[in-house]
Scaffold this motif. Structure first.
Motif, PDB file in Angstrom:
ATOM      1  N   VAL A  21       5.643  16.629 -28.666  1.00 16.79           N
ATOM      2  CA  VAL A  21       4.570  16.050 -29.345  1.00 16.79           C
ATOM      3  C   VAL A  21       4.223  14.528 -28.778  1.00 16.79           C
ATOM      4  O   VAL A  21       3.200  14.213 -28.593  1.00 16.79           O
ATOM      5  N   ASN A  24       2.714  14.926 -25.192  1.00 14.99           N
ATOM      6  CA  ASN A  24       1.152  15.431 -25.483  1.00 14.99           C
ATOM      7  C   ASN A  24      -0.013  14.248 -25.854  1.00 14.99           C
ATOM      8  O   ASN A  24      -0.698  14.041 -25.152  1.00 14.99           O
ATOM      9  N   HIS A  25       0.712  13.318 -26.556  1.00 15.03           N
ATOM     10  CA  HIS A  25      -0.166  12.343 -27.238  1.00 15.03           C
ATOM     11  C   HIS A  25      -0.373  11.219 -25.973  1.00 15.03           C
ATOM     12  O   HIS A  25      -1.414  10.729 -25.539  1.00 15.03           O
ATOM     13  N   LYS A  28      -2.804  12.790 -23.514  1.00 11.95           N
ATOM     14  CA  LYS A  28      -4.355  12.465 -23.985  1.00 11.95           C
ATOM     15  C   LYS A  28      -4.784  11.141 -23.643  1.00 11.95           C
ATOM     16  O   LYS A  28      -5.923  11.002 -23.312  1.00 11.95           O
ATOM     17  N   LYS A  48       5.295  17.691 -20.115  1.00  8.43           N
ATOM     18  CA  LYS A  48       4.845  18.460 -21.497  1.00  8.43           C
ATOM     19  C   LYS A  48       5.249  19.956 -21.146  1.00  8.43           C
ATOM     20  O   LYS A  48       5.895  20.469 -22.059  1.00  8.43           O
ATOM     21  N   GLN A  52       8.304  22.241 -22.971  1.00  5.86           N
ATOM     22  CA  GLN A  52       7.862  23.555 -23.550  1.00  5.86           C
ATOM     23  C   GLN A  52       8.627  24.640 -22.908  1.00  5.86           C
ATOM     24  O   GLN A  52       9.091  25.288 -23.661  1.00  5.86           O
ATOM     25  N   SER A  79       0.019  29.051 -28.423  1.00  5.93           N
ATOM     26  CA  SER A  79       0.718  27.999 -29.143  1.00  5.93           C
ATOM     27  C   SER A  79       2.377  28.300 -29.218  1.00  5.93           C
ATOM     28  O   SER A  79       2.512  29.521 -29.567  1.00  5.93           O
ATOM     29  N   ARG A  89       5.431  19.691 -38.823  1.00  2.00           N
ATOM     30  CA  ARG A  89       4.822  20.689 -37.753  1.00  2.00           C
ATOM     31  C   ARG A  89       5.115  21.943 -37.706  1.00  2.00           C
ATOM     32  O   ARG A  89       6.700  22.394 -37.848  1.00  2.00           O
ATOM     33  N   GLU A  93       2.847  22.257 -29.826  1.00  3.25           N
ATOM     34  CA  GLU A  93       1.520  21.980 -29.135  1.00  3.25           C
ATOM     35  C   GLU A  93       1.168  23.290 -28.344  1.00  3.25           C
ATOM     36  O   GLU A  93       1.656  24.401 -28.696  1.00  3.25           O
ATOM     37  N   HIS A  94       0.285  23.429 -27.389  1.00  2.79           N
ATOM     38  CA  HIS A  94      -0.338  24.551 -26.719  1.00  2.79           C
ATOM     39  C   HIS A  94       0.145  24.586 -25.372  1.00  2.79           C
ATOM     40  O   HIS A  94       0.397  23.450 -24.765  1.00  2.79           O
TER      41      HIS A  94
END
Length: 115
Positions: A21, A24-25, A28, A48, A52, A79, A89, A93-94
């Motif tokens: 998470v 991922n932030h 972005k 990321k 995963q 997902s 959560r 994430e994806h």
């Protein structure tokens, strides 16, 4: 008692989800500030994905599994669904399907999908 080395090499599902998470932030934000093709953006995106994959290989399908996100527009996405919530959560994430197909073996993909 778990040693610090063991925690580093074998992080808990909770720790991996928090890291995914956070990265991922960061990814972005890096894309917004520096563009998608910046070294920081690319590195964050790749980290990321690595986290995963590590989560899936360590904890799927018992604690996390892949499920197609039918609501996503554009690129097809998986997902990473958690079987039990971590904090508030339900997802880690994806992961784009094209990336999953590139970095995971076919047997892994089948194993990691919802059973």
């Amino acid at each position: 008692m778990i040693s610090e080395t063991a925690k580093l090499f074998y992080p808990s599902v909770e720790k991996l989800v928090k890291e995914i998470v956070a990265v991922n932030h960061a990814w972005k934000v890096a894309c917004e500030l520096f563009g998608q093709d910046s070294p920081l953006s690319i590195s964050s995106r790749d980290l990321k994905t690595c986290l995963q994959v590590r989560l899936l290989r360590s904890y799927a399908p018992e604690q996390v599994y892949l499920i197609e996100d039918k609501e996503s527009e554009g690129e097809q996405l998986y997902s990473l669904r958690l079987r039990e919530p971590i904090g508030n959560r339900l997802y880690a994430e994806h992961l784009p399907m094209r990336i999953a197909e590139k970095v995971l073996a076919d047997k892994e993909l089948e194993k990691f999908k919802k059973i």
